[in-house]
Design a protein around this motif. Sequence first.
Motif, mmCIF file in Angstrom:
data_model
loop_
_atom_site.group_PDB
_atom_site.id
_atom_site.type_symbol
_atom_site.label_atom_id
_atom_site.label_comp_id
_atom_site.label_asym_id
_atom_site.label_seq_id
_atom_site.Cartn_x
_atom_site.Cartn_y
_atom_site.Cartn_z
ATOM 1 N N GLY A 1 0.836 -1.193 0.000
ATOM 2 C CA GLY A 1 0.000 0.000 0.000
ATOM 3 C C GLY A 1 0.867 1.236 0.000
ATOM 4 N N ALA A 2 0.217 2.398 -0.049
ATOM 5 C CA ALA A 2 0.955 3.651 -0.205
ATOM 6 C C ALA A 2 1.252 4.350 1.113
ATOM 7 N N ARG A 3 0.617 3.925 2.193
ATOM 8 C CA ARG A 3 0.795 4.629 3.464
ATOM 9 C C ARG A 3 2.258 4.603 3.909
ATOM 10 N N ALA A 4 2.702 5.722 4.428
ATOM 11 C CA ALA A 4 4.067 5.797 4.958
ATOM 12 C C ALA A 4 4.251 4.744 6.041
ATOM 13 N N GLY A 5 5.439 4.160 6.088
ATOM 14 C CA GLY A 5 5.739 3.162 7.104
ATOM 15 C C GLY A 5 5.887 1.767 6.542
ATOM 16 N N ARG A 6 5.465 1.577 5.283
ATOM 17 C CA ARG A 6 5.591 0.238 4.704
ATOM 18 C C ARG A 6 7.033 -0.094 4.301
ATOM 19 N N ASN A 7 7.916 0.893 4.339
ATOM 20 C CA ASN A 7 9.341 0.583 4.141
ATOM 21 C C ASN A 7 9.860 -0.270 5.305
ATOM 22 N N TYR A 8 9.062 -0.394 6.363
ATOM 23 C CA TYR A 8 9.393 -1.296 7.479
ATOM 24 C C TYR A 8 9.738 -2.676 6.946
ATOM 25 N N TYR A 9 8.931 -3.156 5.987
ATOM 26 C CA TYR A 9 9.092 -4.527 5.511
ATOM 27 C C TYR A 9 10.367 -4.688 4.687
ATOM 28 N N THR A 10 10.738 -3.635 3.956
ATOM 29 C CA THR A 10 12.018 -3.656 3.235
ATOM 30 C C THR A 10 13.166 -3.730 4.223
ATOM 31 N N GLU A 11 13.132 -2.862 5.200
ATOM 32 C CA GLU A 11 14.223 -2.808 6.171
ATOM 33 C C GLU A 11 14.270 -4.074 7.021
ATOM 34 N N PHE A 12 13.115 -4.617 7.346
ATOM 35 C CA PHE A 12 13.071 -5.845 8.135
ATOM 36 C C PHE A 12 13.810 -6.961 7.406
ATOM 37 N N VAL A 13 13.490 -7.143 6.120
ATOM 38 C CA VAL A 13 14.131 -8.210 5.343
ATOM 39 C C VAL A 13 15.632 -7.951 5.217
ATOM 40 N N LYS A 14 16.008 -6.720 4.971
ATOM 41 C CA LYS A 14 17.432 -6.382 4.846
ATOM 42 C C LYS A 14 18.191 -6.716 6.132
ATOM 43 N N LYS A 15 17.551 -6.556 7.273
ATOM 44 C CA LYS A 15 18.237 -6.716 8.559
ATOM 45 C C LYS A 15 18.153 -8.139 9.115
ATOM 46 N N THR A 16 17.412 -9.024 8.451
ATOM 47 C CA THR A 16 17.352 -10.399 8.952
ATOM 48 C C THR A 16 18.735 -11.052 8.860
ATOM 49 N N PRO A 17 19.131 -11.845 9.855
ATOM 50 C CA PRO A 17 20.444 -12.513 9.825
ATOM 51 C C PRO A 17 20.565 -13.457 8.624
ATOM 52 N N LYS A 18 21.801 -13.723 8.228
ATOM 53 C CA LYS A 18 22.050 -14.534 7.038
ATOM 54 C C LYS A 18 21.711 -16.008 7.229
ATOM 55 N N ASP A 19 21.435 -16.404 8.455
ATOM 56 C CA ASP A 19 21.038 -17.793 8.696
ATOM 57 C C ASP A 19 19.524 -17.921 8.872
ATOM 58 N N THR A 20 18.776 -16.990 8.263
ATOM 59 C CA THR A 20 17.316 -17.035 8.295
ATOM 60 C C THR A 20 16.765 -17.041 6.879
ATOM 61 N N VAL A 21 15.545 -17.562 6.735
ATOM 62 C CA VAL A 21 14.877 -17.678 5.436
ATOM 63 C C VAL A 21 13.614 -16.826 5.434
ATOM 64 N N ILE A 22 13.372 -16.148 4.305
ATOM 65 C CA ILE A 22 12.192 -15.309 4.151
ATOM 66 C C ILE A 22 11.228 -15.987 3.187
ATOM 67 N N LEU A 23 10.099 -16.446 3.690
ATOM 68 C CA LEU A 23 9.002 -16.877 2.829
ATOM 69 C C LEU A 23 8.114 -15.658 2.592
ATOM 70 N N THR A 24 7.594 -15.525 1.383
ATOM 71 C CA THR A 24 6.755 -14.359 1.113
ATOM 72 C C THR A 24 5.632 -14.725 0.160
ATOM 73 N N LEU A 25 4.625 -13.879 0.138
ATOM 74 C CA LEU A 25 3.491 -14.047 -0.769
ATOM 75 C C LEU A 25 2.731 -12.726 -0.843
ATOM 76 N N ALA A 26 1.848 -12.651 -1.846
ATOM 77 C CA ALA A 26 1.021 -11.469 -2.106
ATOM 78 C C ALA A 26 1.882 -10.297 -2.572
ATOM 79 N N CYS A 27 1.260 -9.125 -2.765
ATOM 80 C CA CYS A 27 1.997 -8.019 -3.398
ATOM 81 C C CYS A 27 2.896 -7.269 -2.431
ATOM 82 N N GLY A 28 2.809 -7.577 -1.115
ATOM 83 C CA GLY A 28 3.729 -6.959 -0.173
ATOM 84 C C GLY A 28 5.181 -7.287 -0.471
ATOM 85 N N LYS A 29 5.412 -8.386 -1.207
ATOM 86 C CA LYS A 29 6.782 -8.804 -1.519
ATOM 87 C C LYS A 29 7.520 -7.818 -2.408
#
Length: 518
Positions: A376-404
Amino acid sequence: MMFCFQCEQTAGGKGCAKVGVCGKQPDVAGKQDELTCALVGLARAAQGKTPDKNTDALVMQGLFATLTNVNFDGSRIDELKSLVQTEKAKLGGVADLDSDTLWQGDPDIVSLRSTLLFGLRGMAAYAWHARALGKNDDEVTSWLYHGLRAIGEEHSVDEWLGLLMEFGQVNLKCMALLDEANTSSYGHPVPVKVPTTIEKGPFIVITGHDLHDLKQLLEQTEGKGINIYTNGEMLPAHGYPELKKYPHLKGNFGTAWHNQKKEFDGIPAPVIYTTNCLMPPLPTYSDRIFTTDAVGYPGIEHIPGDNGRKDFTPVINKALELGGWAEDKKLTGINGGSALMTGFARNTVLGVADKVIDAVKTGAIKHFFLVGGCDGARAGRNYYTEFVKKTPKDTVILTLACGKFRFNDLDIGEIGGLPRIMDMGQCNDAYSAIQVAIALAGAFNCGVNELPLTLVLSWYEQKAVSILLTLLSLGIKNIYLGPTLPAFISPNVLNVLVEKFDIKPISNPEADLEAILG
Protein backbone atom coordinates in the motif's frame (compact mmCIF):
# COMPACT_ATOMS: atom_id res chain seq x y z
CA MET A 1 -22.42 11.15 3.03
CA MET A 2 -20.60 7.82 3.17
CA PHE A 3 -18.82 5.63 5.65
CA CYS A 4 -16.14 3.09 4.81
CA PHE A 5 -13.38 1.72 7.01
CA GLN A 6 -12.62 -1.59 5.32
CA CYS A 7 -9.09 -0.85 4.03
CA GLU A 8 -5.82 -0.04 5.78
CA GLN A 9 -5.56 3.44 4.27
CA THR A 10 -8.96 4.65 5.47
CA ALA A 11 -9.04 8.38 6.22
CA GLY A 12 -7.53 9.38 9.54
CA GLY A 13 -7.31 5.74 10.53
CA LYS A 14 -11.02 5.94 11.39
CA GLY A 15 -13.12 5.87 8.21
CA CYS A 16 -13.73 7.64 4.91
CA ALA A 17 -16.75 9.94 5.32
CA LYS A 18 -16.59 12.30 2.33
CA VAL A 19 -14.84 10.36 -0.43
CA GLY A 20 -12.84 7.17 -0.34
CA VAL A 21 -9.07 7.40 -0.08
CA CYS A 22 -9.17 4.75 -2.82
CA GLY A 23 -11.13 7.15 -5.05
CA LYS A 24 -14.56 5.64 -4.38
CA GLN A 25 -17.28 8.27 -4.56
CA PRO A 26 -20.03 8.57 -1.92
CA ASP A 27 -22.80 7.46 -4.29
CA VAL A 28 -20.88 4.31 -5.21
CA ALA A 29 -20.14 3.58 -1.54
CA GLY A 30 -23.87 3.87 -0.84
CA LYS A 31 -24.73 1.58 -3.73
CA GLN A 32 -22.23 -1.00 -2.48
CA ASP A 33 -23.84 -0.90 0.97
CA GLU A 34 -27.25 -1.40 -0.67
CA LEU A 35 -25.87 -4.34 -2.67
CA THR A 36 -24.47 -5.86 0.52
CA CYS A 37 -27.83 -5.52 2.26
CA ALA A 38 -29.60 -7.01 -0.78
CA LEU A 39 -27.21 -9.99 -0.60
CA VAL A 40 -28.22 -10.45 3.05
CA GLY A 41 -31.84 -10.49 1.86
CA LEU A 42 -31.02 -13.07 -0.80
CA ALA A 43 -29.27 -15.26 1.78
CA ARG A 44 -32.34 -15.02 4.01
CA ALA A 45 -34.63 -16.00 1.13
CA ALA A 46 -32.39 -18.97 0.32
CA GLN A 47 -32.55 -20.44 3.82
CA GLY A 48 -34.03 -23.92 3.73
CA LYS A 49 -33.97 -23.94 -0.06
CA THR A 50 -31.44 -25.04 -2.69
CA PRO A 51 -30.28 -22.06 -4.77
CA ASP A 52 -29.07 -22.88 -8.27
CA LYS A 53 -25.48 -22.40 -9.47
CA ASN A 54 -26.32 -19.03 -11.05
CA THR A 55 -27.52 -17.74 -7.69
CA ASP A 56 -24.33 -19.01 -6.04
CA ALA A 57 -22.26 -17.21 -8.65
CA LEU A 58 -24.21 -14.00 -8.12
CA VAL A 59 -23.53 -14.10 -4.38
CA MET A 60 -19.81 -14.54 -5.05
CA GLN A 61 -19.68 -11.80 -7.67
CA GLY A 62 -21.76 -9.40 -5.58
CA LEU A 63 -19.47 -9.74 -2.58
CA PHE A 64 -16.39 -9.57 -4.84
CA ALA A 65 -17.57 -6.29 -6.37
CA THR A 66 -17.57 -4.60 -2.94
CA LEU A 67 -13.88 -5.24 -2.24
CA THR A 68 -11.61 -2.21 -2.10
CA ASN A 69 -10.31 -1.04 -5.49
CA VAL A 70 -12.47 -3.42 -7.52
CA ASN A 71 -15.61 -1.72 -8.82
CA PHE A 72 -16.05 2.05 -8.98
CA ASP A 73 -18.88 1.90 -11.53
CA GLY A 74 -22.21 2.75 -9.91
CA SER A 75 -24.21 1.51 -12.89
CA ARG A 76 -22.57 -1.92 -12.64
CA ILE A 77 -23.33 -2.06 -8.91
CA ASP A 78 -26.95 -1.15 -9.64
CA GLU A 79 -27.09 -3.95 -12.22
CA LEU A 80 -25.78 -6.48 -9.71
CA LYS A 81 -28.28 -5.31 -7.09
CA SER A 82 -31.12 -5.70 -9.60
CA LEU A 83 -30.01 -9.24 -10.39
CA VAL A 84 -29.86 -10.02 -6.67
CA GLN A 85 -33.38 -8.69 -6.15
CA THR A 86 -34.65 -10.77 -9.06
CA GLU A 87 -33.11 -13.94 -7.62
CA LYS A 88 -34.50 -13.11 -4.18
CA ALA A 89 -38.00 -12.75 -5.63
CA LYS A 90 -37.71 -16.23 -7.15
CA LEU A 91 -36.88 -17.69 -3.76
CA GLY A 92 -39.53 -15.79 -1.83
CA GLY A 93 -40.06 -12.26 -0.54
CA VAL A 94 -37.76 -11.55 2.39
CA ALA A 95 -36.63 -8.15 3.62
CA ASP A 96 -33.13 -6.87 2.92
CA LEU A 97 -30.93 -5.71 5.76
CA ASP A 98 -31.46 -2.00 6.43
CA SER A 99 -28.36 -0.26 5.08
CA ASP A 100 -28.70 2.47 7.73
CA THR A 101 -27.86 -0.09 10.43
CA LEU A 102 -24.93 -1.76 8.65
CA TRP A 103 -22.28 0.33 10.42
CA GLN A 104 -24.32 1.39 13.47
CA GLY A 105 -24.76 -0.01 16.95
CA ASP A 106 -22.53 -1.08 19.82
CA PRO A 107 -18.93 -0.45 18.69
CA ASP A 108 -17.77 -3.96 19.57
CA ILE A 109 -20.68 -5.60 17.74
CA VAL A 110 -20.12 -3.37 14.71
CA SER A 111 -16.44 -4.35 14.84
CA LEU A 112 -17.16 -8.08 14.92
CA ARG A 113 -19.93 -7.86 12.31
CA SER A 114 -17.67 -5.86 9.99
CA THR A 115 -14.79 -8.28 10.44
CA LEU A 116 -16.99 -11.18 9.36
CA LEU A 117 -18.38 -9.22 6.39
CA PHE A 118 -14.91 -8.25 5.18
CA GLY A 119 -13.73 -11.83 5.53
CA LEU A 120 -16.71 -13.01 3.46
CA ARG A 121 -15.80 -10.54 0.73
CA GLY A 122 -12.27 -11.93 0.54
CA MET A 123 -13.42 -15.56 0.52
CA ALA A 124 -16.00 -14.83 -2.18
CA ALA A 125 -13.22 -13.59 -4.47
CA TYR A 126 -11.25 -16.82 -3.97
CA ALA A 127 -14.38 -18.91 -4.55
CA TRP A 128 -15.07 -16.95 -7.75
CA HIS A 129 -11.60 -17.71 -9.14
CA ALA A 130 -11.98 -21.41 -8.31
CA ARG A 131 -15.41 -21.46 -9.93
CA ALA A 132 -13.92 -20.04 -13.15
CA LEU A 133 -11.80 -23.20 -13.32
CA GLY A 134 -14.75 -25.50 -12.63
CA LYS A 135 -14.08 -26.07 -8.93
CA ASN A 136 -16.76 -25.62 -6.28
CA ASP A 137 -17.13 -26.68 -2.67
CA ASP A 138 -20.65 -26.93 -1.27
CA GLU A 139 -19.51 -26.10 2.25
CA VAL A 140 -17.72 -22.95 1.12
CA THR A 141 -20.68 -21.80 -0.98
CA SER A 142 -23.18 -22.59 1.78
CA TRP A 143 -21.11 -20.64 4.28
CA LEU A 144 -21.32 -17.52 2.12
CA TYR A 145 -25.09 -17.64 2.61
CA HIS A 146 -24.70 -18.57 6.29
CA GLY A 147 -22.29 -15.70 6.91
CA LEU A 148 -24.50 -13.18 5.11
CA ARG A 149 -27.49 -14.19 7.22
CA ALA A 150 -25.35 -13.82 10.34
CA ILE A 151 -24.51 -10.24 9.30
CA GLY A 152 -28.19 -9.38 9.68
CA GLU A 153 -28.69 -11.17 13.00
CA GLU A 154 -28.03 -10.34 16.64
CA HIS A 155 -25.24 -12.27 18.35
CA SER A 156 -23.32 -12.02 21.59
CA VAL A 157 -19.63 -11.20 21.51
CA ASP A 158 -18.76 -14.84 22.16
CA GLU A 159 -21.08 -15.94 19.35
CA TRP A 160 -19.48 -13.48 16.94
CA LEU A 161 -16.01 -14.74 17.88
CA GLY A 162 -17.21 -18.29 17.29
CA LEU A 163 -18.51 -17.30 13.85
CA LEU A 164 -15.16 -15.71 12.98
CA MET A 165 -13.26 -18.85 13.93
CA GLU A 166 -15.72 -21.02 12.01
CA PHE A 167 -15.30 -18.74 9.02
CA GLY A 168 -11.50 -19.04 9.25
CA GLN A 169 -11.73 -22.81 8.92
CA VAL A 170 -14.06 -22.57 5.92
CA ASN A 171 -11.79 -20.03 4.25
CA LEU A 172 -8.93 -22.54 4.63
CA LYS A 173 -11.06 -24.97 2.60
CA CYS A 174 -11.71 -22.24 0.06
CA MET A 175 -7.98 -21.55 -0.36
CA ALA A 176 -7.38 -25.29 -0.70
CA LEU A 177 -10.09 -25.37 -3.37
CA LEU A 178 -8.43 -22.56 -5.31
CA ASP A 179 -5.03 -24.23 -4.92
CA GLU A 180 -6.51 -27.41 -6.41
CA ALA A 181 -8.15 -25.42 -9.21
CA ASN A 182 -4.90 -23.68 -10.15
CA THR A 183 -2.59 -26.68 -9.85
CA SER A 184 -4.92 -29.12 -11.62
CA SER A 185 -5.29 -26.65 -14.48
CA TYR A 186 -1.75 -25.32 -14.79
CA GLY A 187 0.51 -27.72 -12.86
CA HIS A 188 2.39 -27.12 -9.63
CA PRO A 189 4.52 -23.94 -9.70
CA VAL A 190 8.27 -24.37 -10.16
CA PRO A 191 10.99 -21.85 -9.33
CA VAL A 192 11.64 -19.40 -12.14
CA LYS A 193 13.57 -16.18 -12.59
CA VAL A 194 11.29 -13.53 -14.12
CA PRO A 195 12.89 -10.78 -16.21
CA THR A 196 11.84 -7.15 -15.85
CA THR A 197 13.07 -5.97 -19.24
CA ILE A 198 10.26 -5.07 -21.63
CA GLU A 199 11.17 -6.12 -25.15
CA LYS A 200 10.51 -3.80 -28.06
CA GLY A 201 7.26 -4.13 -29.96
CA PRO A 202 3.58 -4.52 -29.01
CA PHE A 203 2.77 -5.79 -25.54
CA ILE A 204 -0.05 -6.14 -23.02
CA VAL A 205 0.17 -5.81 -19.25
CA ILE A 206 -2.20 -8.02 -17.25
CA THR A 207 -2.76 -7.39 -13.56
CA GLY A 208 -4.85 -8.87 -10.77
CA HIS A 209 -5.19 -12.50 -9.69
CA ASP A 210 -7.23 -14.43 -12.26
CA LEU A 211 -5.06 -17.06 -13.97
CA HIS A 212 -7.97 -18.20 -16.14
CA ASP A 213 -8.09 -14.76 -17.74
CA LEU A 214 -4.33 -14.86 -18.32
CA LYS A 215 -4.58 -18.27 -19.97
CA GLN A 216 -7.25 -17.00 -22.37
CA LEU A 217 -5.20 -13.91 -23.17
CA LEU A 218 -2.14 -16.05 -23.91
CA GLU A 219 -4.20 -18.28 -26.21
CA GLN A 220 -5.69 -15.35 -28.09
CA THR A 221 -2.38 -13.51 -28.58
CA GLU A 222 -0.40 -16.56 -29.69
CA GLY A 223 1.36 -15.91 -32.98
CA LYS A 224 0.28 -12.25 -33.15
CA GLY A 225 3.65 -10.71 -32.27
CA ILE A 226 2.35 -9.39 -28.94
CA ASN A 227 4.26 -10.02 -25.72
CA ILE A 228 2.48 -10.44 -22.39
CA TYR A 229 3.80 -9.04 -19.09
CA THR A 230 2.39 -9.63 -15.64
CA ASN A 231 1.90 -6.94 -13.02
CA GLY A 232 1.31 -7.07 -9.28
CA GLU A 233 -0.34 -10.25 -8.00
CA MET A 234 -0.13 -11.82 -11.47
CA LEU A 235 3.67 -12.26 -11.11
CA PRO A 236 3.40 -15.83 -9.64
CA ALA A 237 1.76 -16.97 -12.90
CA HIS A 238 5.28 -17.40 -14.35
CA GLY A 239 5.83 -20.43 -12.11
CA TYR A 240 2.95 -22.49 -13.51
CA PRO A 241 4.17 -24.94 -16.21
CA GLU A 242 1.02 -24.66 -18.35
CA LEU A 243 1.34 -20.87 -18.43
CA LYS A 244 5.11 -20.48 -18.65
CA LYS A 245 5.17 -22.73 -21.74
CA TYR A 246 3.87 -19.80 -23.80
CA PRO A 247 7.03 -18.09 -25.13
CA HIS A 248 5.30 -14.71 -25.39
CA LEU A 249 4.72 -14.63 -21.61
CA LYS A 250 7.89 -12.61 -21.30
CA GLY A 251 8.27 -11.14 -17.83
CA ASN A 252 6.92 -8.71 -15.24
CA PHE A 253 6.08 -5.03 -15.65
CA GLY A 254 6.22 -2.72 -12.65
CA THR A 255 5.74 -3.33 -8.96
CA ALA A 256 2.77 -3.21 -6.58
CA TRP A 257 -0.66 -1.74 -7.27
CA HIS A 258 -0.21 1.62 -5.55
CA ASN A 259 2.54 2.59 -8.02
CA GLN A 260 0.32 2.17 -11.08
CA LYS A 261 -0.35 5.86 -11.70
CA LYS A 262 3.38 6.44 -12.04
CA GLU A 263 4.19 3.19 -13.83
CA PHE A 264 1.27 3.16 -16.30
CA ASP A 265 1.48 6.85 -17.23
CA GLY A 266 2.66 7.08 -20.85
CA ILE A 267 2.91 3.32 -21.32
CA PRO A 268 2.58 2.46 -25.07
CA ALA A 269 0.45 -0.61 -24.31
CA PRO A 270 -2.94 -1.58 -22.85
CA VAL A 271 -3.47 -2.85 -19.31
CA ILE A 272 -6.18 -5.40 -18.45
CA TYR A 273 -7.45 -5.57 -14.86
CA THR A 274 -8.77 -9.00 -13.89
CA THR A 275 -9.30 -8.12 -10.19
CA ASN A 276 -8.25 -5.46 -7.71
CA CYS A 277 -6.40 -3.24 -7.27
CA LEU A 278 -7.63 -0.59 -9.71
CA MET A 279 -6.86 3.03 -8.90
CA PRO A 280 -8.78 5.78 -10.70
CA PRO A 281 -6.74 6.08 -13.92
CA LEU A 282 -5.17 9.33 -15.04
CA PRO A 283 -6.47 10.86 -18.29
CA THR A 284 -3.04 10.28 -19.82
CA TYR A 285 -3.56 6.52 -19.92
CA SER A 286 -7.28 5.90 -19.27
CA ASP A 287 -7.84 5.19 -22.98
CA ARG A 288 -5.66 2.07 -22.73
CA ILE A 289 -7.21 0.54 -19.59
CA PHE A 290 -9.60 -2.41 -19.78
CA THR A 291 -11.49 -4.22 -17.02
CA THR A 292 -13.11 -7.64 -16.76
CA ASP A 293 -14.94 -9.84 -14.24
CA ALA A 294 -16.05 -7.90 -11.13
CA VAL A 295 -13.77 -4.94 -11.92
CA GLY A 296 -15.33 -1.74 -13.20
CA TYR A 297 -14.71 1.97 -13.63
CA PRO A 298 -16.91 4.60 -15.34
CA GLY A 299 -15.86 5.25 -18.93
CA ILE A 300 -13.42 2.32 -19.04
CA GLU A 301 -14.07 -0.43 -21.60
CA HIS A 302 -15.19 -3.67 -19.97
CA ILE A 303 -14.52 -7.14 -21.40
CA PRO A 304 -17.60 -9.24 -20.59
CA GLY A 305 -17.64 -12.97 -20.05
CA ASP A 306 -19.85 -15.56 -21.71
CA ASN A 307 -19.91 -18.63 -19.46
CA GLY A 308 -16.33 -17.84 -18.50
CA ARG A 309 -15.08 -17.27 -22.05
CA LYS A 310 -13.87 -13.82 -22.99
CA ASP A 311 -12.96 -12.09 -26.22
CA PHE A 312 -9.87 -9.94 -25.67
CA THR A 313 -9.89 -8.58 -29.25
CA PRO A 314 -10.28 -4.92 -28.12
CA VAL A 315 -7.20 -5.29 -25.90
CA ILE A 316 -5.24 -7.01 -28.67
CA ASN A 317 -6.17 -4.32 -31.21
CA LYS A 318 -5.12 -1.59 -28.78
CA ALA A 319 -1.73 -3.29 -28.27
CA LEU A 320 -1.16 -3.44 -32.03
CA GLU A 321 -2.28 0.19 -32.42
CA LEU A 322 0.04 1.49 -29.69
CA GLY A 323 2.97 -0.63 -30.88
CA GLY A 324 5.00 -0.74 -27.69
CA TRP A 325 8.47 0.77 -27.30
CA ALA A 326 10.87 1.01 -30.23
CA GLU A 327 13.73 -0.42 -28.16
CA ASP A 328 14.00 -2.79 -25.21
CA LYS A 329 13.30 -1.01 -21.93
CA LYS A 330 15.01 -2.20 -18.77
CA LEU A 331 12.90 -1.78 -15.64
CA THR A 332 13.86 -2.46 -12.03
CA GLY A 333 12.20 -3.14 -8.71
CA ILE A 334 11.98 -0.54 -5.98
CA ASN A 335 15.47 -1.48 -4.72
CA GLY A 336 17.06 -1.44 -8.18
CA GLY A 337 17.01 -5.20 -8.81
CA SER A 338 16.31 -6.37 -12.35
CA ALA A 339 15.08 -9.96 -11.93
CA LEU A 340 12.50 -11.53 -9.66
CA MET A 341 12.13 -15.11 -8.43
CA THR A 342 8.81 -16.87 -7.92
CA GLY A 343 7.41 -20.40 -7.92
CA PHE A 344 8.29 -21.57 -4.38
CA ALA A 345 4.83 -22.94 -3.61
CA ARG A 346 4.18 -25.88 -1.28
CA ASN A 347 5.08 -28.59 -3.83
CA THR A 348 8.52 -27.07 -4.45
CA VAL A 349 9.34 -26.33 -0.81
CA LEU A 350 8.11 -29.70 0.46
CA GLY A 351 10.07 -31.35 -2.36
CA VAL A 352 13.27 -30.18 -0.69
CA ALA A 353 11.94 -30.59 2.86
CA ASP A 354 14.76 -32.98 3.75
CA LYS A 355 17.34 -30.30 2.92
CA VAL A 356 15.40 -27.71 4.89
CA ILE A 357 15.05 -30.01 7.90
CA ASP A 358 18.75 -30.90 7.82
CA ALA A 359 19.64 -27.21 7.56
CA VAL A 360 17.60 -26.50 10.68
CA LYS A 361 19.12 -29.43 12.55
CA THR A 362 22.69 -28.37 11.67
CA GLY A 363 21.99 -24.74 12.52
CA ALA A 364 22.42 -23.49 8.96
CA ILE A 365 18.84 -22.17 9.21
CA LYS A 366 18.05 -20.61 12.57
CA HIS A 367 14.66 -19.05 11.83
CA PHE A 368 11.93 -18.70 9.21
CA PHE A 369 10.01 -15.50 8.59
CA LEU A 370 6.84 -15.27 6.57
CA VAL A 371 6.95 -11.63 5.47
CA GLY A 372 3.99 -11.09 3.22
CA GLY A 373 0.57 -9.66 2.64
CA CYS A 374 -0.72 -6.56 0.89
CA ASP A 375 1.30 -3.56 -0.17
CA GLY A 376 0.00 0.00 0.00
CA ALA A 377 0.96 3.65 -0.21
CA ARG A 378 0.80 4.63 3.46
CA ALA A 379 4.07 5.80 4.96
CA GLY A 380 5.74 3.16 7.10
CA ARG A 381 5.59 0.24 4.70
CA ASN A 382 9.34 0.58 4.14
CA TYR A 383 9.39 -1.30 7.48
CA TYR A 384 9.09 -4.53 5.51
CA THR A 385 12.02 -3.66 3.24
CA GLU A 386 14.22 -2.81 6.17
CA PHE A 387 13.07 -5.84 8.13
CA VAL A 388 14.13 -8.21 5.34
CA LYS A 389 17.43 -6.38 4.85
CA LYS A 390 18.24 -6.72 8.56
CA THR A 391 17.35 -10.40 8.95
CA PRO A 392 20.44 -12.51 9.82
CA LYS A 393 22.05 -14.53 7.04
CA ASP A 394 21.04 -17.79 8.70
CA THR A 395 17.32 -17.03 8.29
CA VAL A 396 14.88 -17.68 5.44
CA ILE A 397 12.19 -15.31 4.15
CA LEU A 398 9.00 -16.88 2.83
CA THR A 399 6.76 -14.36 1.11
CA LEU A 400 3.49 -14.05 -0.77
CA ALA A 401 1.02 -11.47 -2.11
CA CYS A 402 2.00 -8.02 -3.40
CA GLY A 403 3.73 -6.96 -0.17
CA LYS A 404 6.78 -8.80 -1.52
CA PHE A 405 7.44 -6.01 -4.02
CA ARG A 406 8.95 -4.08 -1.12
CA PHE A 407 11.93 -6.46 -1.14
CA ASN A 408 11.64 -9.19 -3.80
CA ASP A 409 14.28 -7.61 -6.02
CA LEU A 410 16.88 -7.77 -3.24
CA ASP A 411 19.74 -10.26 -3.47
CA ILE A 412 20.30 -11.40 0.12
CA GLY A 413 22.03 -14.65 -0.73
CA GLU A 414 21.34 -18.37 -0.36
CA ILE A 415 21.47 -21.13 2.25
CA GLY A 416 22.50 -24.55 0.99
CA GLY A 417 21.62 -23.66 -2.59
CA LEU A 418 18.19 -22.31 -1.67
CA PRO A 419 17.51 -18.58 -2.02
CA ARG A 420 16.87 -16.83 1.26
CA ILE A 421 13.80 -15.13 -0.27
CA MET A 422 11.20 -17.62 -1.52
CA ASP A 423 8.09 -16.25 -3.20
CA MET A 424 5.22 -18.67 -2.54
CA GLY A 425 2.72 -16.87 -4.77
CA GLN A 426 -0.44 -14.81 -4.49
CA CYS A 427 -2.26 -13.90 -1.27
CA ASN A 428 -4.40 -17.04 -1.51
CA ASP A 429 -1.19 -19.08 -1.57
CA ALA A 430 -1.09 -18.55 2.17
CA TYR A 431 -2.48 -22.08 1.87
CA SER A 432 0.97 -23.19 0.65
CA ALA A 433 2.65 -21.50 3.60
CA ILE A 434 0.25 -23.18 6.02
CA GLN A 435 0.92 -26.61 4.48
CA VAL A 436 4.68 -26.08 4.72
CA ALA A 437 4.38 -25.02 8.37
CA ILE A 438 2.24 -28.05 9.20
CA ALA A 439 4.71 -30.38 7.45
CA LEU A 440 7.68 -28.87 9.30
CA ALA A 441 5.84 -29.15 12.61
CA GLY A 442 5.21 -32.81 11.83
CA ALA A 443 8.86 -33.41 10.96
CA PHE A 444 10.02 -31.87 14.24
CA ASN A 445 7.20 -33.44 16.24
CA CYS A 446 6.01 -30.12 17.60
CA GLY A 447 3.20 -27.61 17.18
CA VAL A 448 3.32 -24.83 14.58
CA ASN A 449 3.70 -22.24 17.35
CA GLU A 450 6.83 -24.08 18.56
CA LEU A 451 8.58 -23.82 15.18
CA PRO A 452 11.32 -21.25 14.64
CA LEU A 453 8.79 -19.38 12.49
CA THR A 454 7.40 -15.87 12.80
CA LEU A 455 4.69 -14.29 10.66
CA VAL A 456 5.24 -10.60 9.88
CA LEU A 457 2.22 -9.54 7.88
CA SER A 458 1.06 -6.41 6.10
CA TRP A 459 -2.61 -5.88 5.28
CA TYR A 460 -4.58 -3.57 3.03
CA GLU A 461 -7.87 -5.12 1.92
CA GLN A 462 -10.38 -7.82 2.64
CA LYS A 463 -8.54 -10.88 1.34
CA ALA A 464 -5.94 -10.19 4.00
CA VAL A 465 -8.74 -10.15 6.58
CA SER A 466 -9.95 -13.59 5.47
CA ILE A 467 -6.41 -15.01 5.63
CA LEU A 468 -5.78 -13.55 9.08
CA LEU A 469 -8.98 -15.15 10.36
CA THR A 470 -7.83 -18.48 8.93
CA LEU A 471 -4.49 -18.20 10.70
CA LEU A 472 -6.20 -17.34 13.97
CA SER A 473 -8.66 -20.23 13.57
CA LEU A 474 -5.63 -22.53 13.32
CA GLY A 475 -4.41 -21.24 16.65
CA ILE A 476 -1.33 -19.51 15.21
CA LYS A 477 -0.01 -16.93 17.66
CA ASN A 478 2.51 -14.10 17.87
CA ILE A 479 1.66 -12.62 14.46
CA TYR A 480 3.23 -9.23 13.84
CA LEU A 481 0.69 -7.06 11.98
CA GLY A 482 1.01 -3.69 10.30
CA PRO A 483 1.61 -1.07 9.15
CA THR A 484 -1.45 0.00 11.19
CA LEU A 485 -4.12 -1.95 13.00
CA PRO A 486 -7.54 -2.18 11.31
CA ALA A 487 -9.86 0.74 12.01
CA PHE A 488 -12.79 -1.66 12.18
CA ILE A 489 -11.25 -3.50 15.15
CA SER A 490 -12.55 -1.80 18.30
CA PRO A 491 -10.25 -1.44 21.34
CA ASN A 492 -12.14 -4.15 23.24
CA VAL A 493 -12.03 -6.59 20.34
CA LEU A 494 -8.33 -5.85 19.88
CA ASN A 495 -7.75 -6.65 23.55
CA VAL A 496 -9.45 -10.02 23.07
CA LEU A 497 -7.28 -10.81 20.01
CA VAL A 498 -4.11 -9.75 21.81
CA GLU A 499 -5.01 -11.79 24.89
CA LYS A 500 -6.06 -14.89 22.96
CA PHE A 501 -3.64 -14.85 20.02
CA ASP A 502 -0.79 -12.52 21.08
CA ILE A 503 -1.22 -10.36 17.97
CA LYS A 504 1.48 -7.70 18.00
CA PRO A 505 1.51 -4.37 16.15
CA ILE A 506 4.82 -3.88 14.33
CA SER A 507 7.17 -1.32 15.88
CA ASN A 508 10.53 -0.98 14.11
CA PRO A 509 12.62 -3.68 12.40
CA GLU A 510 15.47 -3.67 14.91
CA ALA A 511 13.25 -3.91 17.97
CA ASP A 512 10.98 -6.54 16.46
CA LEU A 513 13.89 -8.70 15.28
CA GLU A 514 15.46 -8.50 18.72
CA ALA A 515 12.18 -9.52 20.35
CA ILE A 516 11.73 -12.42 17.93
CA LEU A 517 15.28 -13.74 17.91
CA GLY A 518 16.25 -12.81 21.41
